[in-house]
Motif scaffolding. Structure first.
Motif, PDB file in Angstrom:
ATOM      1  N   HIS A   1       0.666  -1.142   0.115  1.00  0.00           N
ATOM      2  CA  HIS A   1      -0.412  -0.186  -0.111  1.00  0.00           C
ATOM      3  C   HIS A   1       0.993   0.757  -0.375  1.00  0.00           C
ATOM      4  N   VAL A   2       2.019   1.341  -0.027  1.00  0.00           N
ATOM      5  CA  VAL A   2       2.900   2.045  -0.251  1.00  0.00           C
ATOM      6  C   VAL A   2       3.750   2.693  -1.800  1.00  0.00           C
ATOM      7  N   GLY A   3       3.689   3.531  -1.968  1.00  0.00           N
ATOM      8  CA  GLY A   3       4.689   3.620  -3.568  1.00  0.00           C
ATOM      9  C   GLY A   3       5.214   4.916  -3.482  1.00  0.00           C
ATOM     10  N   ILE A   4       6.075   5.848  -4.289  1.00  0.00           N
ATOM     11  CA  ILE A   4       6.340   6.723  -4.825  1.00  0.00           C
ATOM     12  C   ILE A   4       6.636   7.987  -5.422  1.00  0.00           C
ATOM     13  N   SER A   5       6.698   9.252  -5.332  1.00  0.00           N
ATOM     14  CA  SER A   5       6.368  10.420  -6.136  1.00  0.00           C
ATOM     15  C   SER A   5       7.779  11.448  -5.936  1.00  0.00           C
ATOM     16  N   SER A   6       7.339  12.745  -6.577  1.00  0.00           N
ATOM     17  CA  SER A   6       9.128  13.546  -6.463  1.00  0.00           C
ATOM     18  C   SER A   6       7.346  14.675  -6.628  1.00  0.00           C
ATOM     19  N   ASP A   7       7.240  15.158  -6.959  1.00  0.00           N
ATOM     20  CA  ASP A   7       5.905  16.456  -7.064  1.00  0.00           C
ATOM     21  C   ASP A   7       6.858  18.036  -7.467  1.00  0.00           C
TER      22      ASP A   7
END
Length: 427
Positions: free
Chosen positions: A364-370
């Motif tokens: 249930h966890v992922g990655i993003s940067s904005d």
């Protein structure tokens, strides 16, 4: 004698076999192997339509945090480009101006994929297309909408956005929209709807029926809880971190994280320094502000704080933005040779991943940067440094399967489920 000879021979052969064994894989080599093997997906990259023209575009190594050269260098495979519109008045005039802004961004993304660089990047609408485009050697573009404000009050516009490629939509941004309250209401405890408006409740069902993921990164906690209660499909937080580690209203608290797990959704941990570690962020920012001003003065540039830019005339703003990259570049170069606060680093970012994995599970966890929307931390300042996140995950003992899930498989699983439920609803 014969027995002794045989023993010696066996020892020699064993020794040679030991010497012939391959050297143990280093952590960095392992990280590179895994990084190359998995599909890396960043779920939130803002865009400026001025960088999507025939003469200035993402095929060049621009000063933006995401470009095709930077994606290739850092091994970032999939970029969710964002159709972002700031919150304005809830009037027909406001909705019309917002729609024009949104349409310009949809057109820019399509222009990049269909006209500017069709041999380098292609738009994906589902997980199968992500995999096939990636397998072809191209980079992958996907589209998310940050703030449903431009949709106005006509729910048929959700279908219009879906047909243009939108696969997730947030019902609000900074400020309450016609659909729901924003997290920004926490500052003064003033709310417009106490969660979702009636139109917002209809919007949830509309997105479910179309196969659009609902993004809860900007809506208020009460809005999010009501969305989860109404939605027939799992939801996402496209760019949020753990509030237990950084008490910011843009992050999710433990109750919200638990709800995300129960819902089957995914939280895309965001590398936005003030949402990762506010204290470190503010210390570094204070030091950099002094440096920016010093550099601007030396170059004869009038320097403005971010909050002041919106009040400038069009010509003054254009002048400032043309000088801004030069000032920032010189200041960052000077910062490397001076004693400065460390700022927020990749290790601080992965602390949030650790916390959420321990709280709600690896699925249930992922990655993003904005990136290009304020995101970026030391070690992951732009797409060219994407490998450093994988390296830190390997150092902390995450397996290849774990890293595969974090970098994109969890997000694609949710997208598949949302689209499956939409198909069932239509049937």
């Amino acid at each position: 004698m014969k027995k002794t000879t045989l023993i010696c021979l066996a020892l020699v052969l064993f020794s040679c076999k030991e010497e012939a064994k391959a050297p143990e894989e280093t952590i960095e080599a392992k990280a590179h192997r895994i990084h190359d093997a998995v599909i890396t997906i960043d779920t939130h990259n803002d865009i400026n339509v001025a960088k999507f023209t025939d003469s200035i575009n993402y095929t060049q190594d621009l000063d933006t945090q995401v470009t095709l050269p930077k994606m290739k260098k850092g091994g970032l495979d999939v970029s969710w480009f964002i159709v972002y519109t700031g919150q304005g008045p809830l009037t027909p005039e406001g909705y019309k101006a917002a729609e024009e802004n949104a349409m310009s961004k949809f057109k820019a993304i399509h222009k990049l994929c269909e006209e500017i660089a069709p041999n380098d990047i292609a738009l994906a609408l589902n997980s199968d297309q992500v995999r096939s485009i990636h397998a072809s050697g191209k980079k992958v573009a996907m589209i998310g909408v940050e703030n449903a404000y431009p949709i106005g009050t006509d729910l048929s516009n959700f279908k219009k956005y879906y047909d243009l490629g939108a696969r997730y939509i947030s019902l609000s941004h900074n400020g309450h929209s016609q659909f729901c309250d924003s997290n920004t209401g926490e500052a003064d405890d003033v709310w417009l709807h106490n969660g979702l408006s009636e139109l917002g409740k209809q919007a949830v069902m509309e997105m479910n029926s179309l196969g659009i993921m609902i993004d809860v990164s900007h809506p208020s906690k009460e809005s999010m809880k009501q969305m989860i209660a109404l939605s027939k499909a799992p939801i996402i937080a496209s760019h949020s971190s753990a509030r237990a580690l950084c008490n910011h209203s843009r992050n999710l608290d433990d109750e919200q994280l638990d709800l995300m797990k129960q819902n089957g959704g995914v939280v895309q941990t965001v590398a936005f320094s003030s949402y990762v570690n506010t204290e470190k962020h503010e210390a570094k920012n204070a030091a950099m502000k002094v440096l920016y001003q010093q550099v601007a003065d030396s170059l004869g540039v009038t320097w403005y704080e971010r909050s002041e830019i919106k009040d400038l005339s069009d010509s003054d703003r254009a002048t400032f933005m043309s000088e801004y990259p030069k000032v920032v570049s010189v200041a960052k170069e000077l910062a490397t040779s001076q004693e400065m606060p460390s700022g927020v680093e990749v290790s601080d970012f992965v602390d949030h991943i650790d916390y959420m994995v321990n709280r709600i599970g690896i699925d249930h966890v992922g990655i993003s940067s904005d990136f290009d929307g304020g995101g970026g931390i030391s070690g992951w300042q732009d797409a060219s440094e994407t490998f450093n996140v994988t390296l830190e995950l390997v150092k902390r003992g995450y397996s290849e399967e774990d890293i595969k899930k974090l970098w994109g498989e969890n997000l694609l699983r949710v997208l598949d489920e949302v689209q499956r439920i939409a198909t069932e609803m239509k049937a």
